[in-house]
Enzyme design. Sequence first.
Site, PDB file in Angstrom:
ATOM      1  N   LYS A 121       0.839  -1.192   0.000  1.00 49.83           N
ATOM      2  CA  LYS A 121       0.000   0.000   0.000  1.00 49.83           C
ATOM      3  C   LYS A 121       0.881   1.251   0.000  1.00 49.83           C
ATOM      4  O   LYS A 121       2.079   1.197   0.287  1.00 49.83           O
ATOM      5  CB  LYS A 121      -0.906  -0.003   1.233  1.00 49.83           C
ATOM      6  CG  LYS A 121      -0.165   0.120   2.559  1.00 49.83           C
ATOM      7  CD  LYS A 121      -1.109   0.097   3.741  1.00 49.83           C
ATOM      8  CE  LYS A 121      -0.344   0.267   5.064  1.00 49.83           C
ATOM      9  NZ  LYS A 121      -1.239   0.290   6.223  1.00 49.83           N
ATOM     10  N   ARG A 130     -10.108   0.240  15.289  1.00 50.75           N
ATOM     11  CA  ARG A 130     -10.102   0.910  13.992  1.00 50.75           C
ATOM     12  C   ARG A 130     -11.112   0.181  13.116  1.00 50.75           C
ATOM     13  O   ARG A 130     -12.286   0.107  13.465  1.00 50.75           O
ATOM     14  CB  ARG A 130      -8.672   0.904  13.434  1.00 50.75           C
ATOM     15  CG  ARG A 130      -8.370   1.997  12.434  1.00 50.75           C
ATOM     16  CD  ARG A 130      -6.906   2.057  12.057  1.00 50.75           C
ATOM     17  NE  ARG A 130      -6.403   0.804  11.491  1.00 50.75           N
ATOM     18  CZ  ARG A 130      -5.167   0.637  11.032  1.00 50.75           C
ATOM     19  NH1 ARG A 130      -4.303   1.629  11.107  1.00 50.75           N
ATOM     20  NH2 ARG A 130      -4.784  -0.508  10.519  1.00 50.75           N
ATOM     21  N   HIS A 178      -5.935  -7.015  13.288  1.00 51.02           N
ATOM     22  CA  HIS A 178      -4.690  -6.240  13.244  1.00 51.02           C
ATOM     23  C   HIS A 178      -4.308  -5.810  14.660  1.00 51.02           C
ATOM     24  O   HIS A 178      -5.167  -5.452  15.470  1.00 51.02           O
ATOM     25  CB  HIS A 178      -4.891  -5.005  12.362  1.00 51.02           C
ATOM     26  CG  HIS A 178      -3.609  -4.344  11.943  1.00 51.02           C
ATOM     27  ND1 HIS A 178      -2.629  -4.997  11.240  1.00 51.02           N
ATOM     28  CD2 HIS A 178      -3.149  -3.081  12.126  1.00 51.02           C
ATOM     29  CE1 HIS A 178      -1.631  -4.159  10.996  1.00 51.02           C
ATOM     30  NE2 HIS A 178      -1.926  -2.993  11.540  1.00 51.02           N
ATOM     31  N   ARG A 224       1.492 -10.603   7.620  1.00 51.71           N
ATOM     32  CA  ARG A 224       1.448  -9.456   6.712  1.00 51.71           C
ATOM     33  C   ARG A 224       2.616  -8.529   7.046  1.00 51.71           C
ATOM     34  O   ARG A 224       2.606  -7.868   8.085  1.00 51.71           O
ATOM     35  CB  ARG A 224       0.117  -8.700   6.840  1.00 51.71           C
ATOM     36  CG  ARG A 224      -1.119  -9.559   6.627  1.00 51.71           C
ATOM     37  CD  ARG A 224      -2.394  -8.710   6.678  1.00 51.71           C
ATOM     38  NE  ARG A 224      -2.491  -7.913   7.896  1.00 51.71           N
ATOM     39  CZ  ARG A 224      -3.055  -8.320   9.024  1.00 51.71           C
ATOM     40  NH1 ARG A 224      -3.577  -9.543   9.114  1.00 51.71           N
ATOM     41  NH2 ARG A 224      -3.123  -7.526  10.070  1.00 51.71           N
ATOM     42  N   TYR A 284      14.138  31.139   6.559  1.00 50.39           N
ATOM     43  CA  TYR A 284      13.030  31.914   7.103  1.00 50.39           C
ATOM     44  C   TYR A 284      13.061  31.954   8.624  1.00 50.39           C
ATOM     45  O   TYR A 284      13.272  30.946   9.294  1.00 50.39           O
ATOM     46  CB  TYR A 284      11.692  31.320   6.661  1.00 50.39           C
ATOM     47  CG  TYR A 284      11.385  31.481   5.199  1.00 50.39           C
ATOM     48  CD1 TYR A 284      11.378  32.737   4.595  1.00 50.39           C
ATOM     49  CD2 TYR A 284      11.086  30.376   4.416  1.00 50.39           C
ATOM     50  CE1 TYR A 284      11.082  32.882   3.249  1.00 50.39           C
ATOM     51  CE2 TYR A 284      10.778  30.507   3.062  1.00 50.39           C
ATOM     52  CZ  TYR A 284      10.790  31.766   2.487  1.00 50.39           C
ATOM     53  OH  TYR A 284      10.498  31.913   1.151  1.00 50.39           O
ATOM     54  N   CYS A 344      12.430  24.762   3.608  1.00 54.55           N
ATOM     55  CA  CYS A 344      11.508  25.538   2.780  1.00 54.55           C
ATOM     56  C   CYS A 344      10.801  24.619   1.788  1.00 54.55           C
ATOM     57  O   CYS A 344      11.000  23.416   1.780  1.00 54.55           O
ATOM     58  CB  CYS A 344      12.274  26.627   2.041  1.00 54.55           C
ATOM     59  SG  CYS A 344      13.270  27.687   3.136  1.00 54.55           S
ATOM     60  N   MET A 345       9.972  25.190   0.935  1.00 58.60           N
ATOM     61  CA  MET A 345       9.201  24.367   0.015  1.00 58.60           C
ATOM     62  C   MET A 345      10.096  23.560  -0.930  1.00 58.60           C
ATOM     63  O   MET A 345       9.797  22.404  -1.237  1.00 58.60           O
ATOM     64  CB  MET A 345       8.238  25.232  -0.789  1.00 58.60           C
ATOM     65  CG  MET A 345       7.338  24.411  -1.709  1.00 58.60           C
ATOM     66  SD  MET A 345       6.144  25.395  -2.629  1.00 58.60           S
ATOM     67  CE  MET A 345       5.042  25.928  -1.313  1.00 58.60           C
ATOM     68  N   ASP A 346      11.196  24.161  -1.383  1.00 58.71           N
ATOM     69  CA  ASP A 346      12.026  23.516  -2.398  1.00 58.71           C
ATOM     70  C   ASP A 346      13.489  23.393  -2.000  1.00 58.71           C
ATOM     71  O   ASP A 346      14.297  22.942  -2.811  1.00 58.71           O
ATOM     72  CB  ASP A 346      11.973  24.312  -3.709  1.00 58.71           C
ATOM     73  CG  ASP A 346      10.550  24.637  -4.117  1.00 58.71           C
ATOM     74  OD1 ASP A 346       9.837  23.713  -4.524  1.00 58.71           O
ATOM     75  OD2 ASP A 346      10.157  25.809  -4.007  1.00 58.71           O
TER      76      ASP A 346
END
Length: 391
Positions: free
Chosen positions: A42, A140, A172, A228, A274, A326-328
């Site tokens: 998954k 769950r 589980h 599993r 930042y 930062c983002m990048d």
Amino acid sequence: MDDHRGGAVSHAAVRIDLSAIRDNVAELRARAGAADVMVVVKGDAYGHGLVPAARAAQAGGATWLGTAALSEALALRAAGIGGRLMSWLFAPGERWTDALAAGIDVSASAPWTVEEITAAARETGRTARLHLKVDSGLGRSGAPEADWPALIDTALKAQAEGLVNVVGLWSHFAIADSPRHPTNTAQIAAFENAVAWAEARGVRPEVRHLANSAAALLLPRAHFDLVRTGLASYGLSPMPDVVGPGDVGLRPAMSVRARLALVKRVPAGHGVSYGHVYITDRETNLGLVPLGYADGVPRHGSGGEGDPGAPVLVGGRVRRVAGRVCMDQFVVDLGDDDLRAGDEVVLFGDAAAGEPTAQDWAQACRTISYEIVTRFAPRMPRTYIGMEEAL
């Protein structure tokens, strides 16, 4: 071989060693004893690549594959992946007819699911292979004890009509990563009771399955007919405070690598990134790594204001993220080392090679290694090594 995707970055890659997945699964297969092994793929195989990882798992001896989302199970079939394949996380209105046509085992935690699967079986003329899930204590998915009889009766009615075949009973664990926790014993007992009740009603399952990676490694009583294995298949420990990957014959399959985009000299007292949460305490070299949270680098790996930051290997030394991710991009304080743009940066990989690990990043970010390896974005190309036949 690279899996080039549209818009992928060229300055970094997620490297996957498919032979490590194969060998990890072989080790887990040996530890499972008489039980079969389902490798859980998954979440794009925990970020390792759905189809290549599935093929590597089968090469290592996995006789089952598992996905949460039905879309991933269908993608495996579309890629020509055979063998037993199970999917288990559904909401009303799923693509049941597609699942049955593809020979995918499906799961039910409530009567409504059985009823929808039964309708699809009537429509397609195909008998569904059905696993029934009991909530043995995780809280769950799975039918609670009070609802288990209704789920069993609904499934047996459909089975009597030839529309489903109840092939599995499962549950589980909640705390298998602490193998001595009393909840594990209670869950095993609850599962055994649920199985006994179902079998007394006439269910004859092919497989009973409860164990996840942690239980597969350290709770042999919970192996039953099938284990599993998720995280352990990819060479990471689901219980890092108890046992490391190398202690149980596993090695990590994923590493994340980049190249420095810039190296510059700055004076003491220079703010970095930042908010200036990191300020240089001496004249130093700063290295710019062109990866950020849009690529999957956790912002919680930032360093400064008492937080050491997540580790990276640059120039043969482990260093720390300096300032905010930062983002990048993010920055590393290189000290006086003579490094240049283009030099390799390893965010995490194999401890045996002296590299930081996904678990090291998890600790720095106050999370778990599962989150670290699954979060790297599609624009990060996957580079596969180790098993050309899996590609």
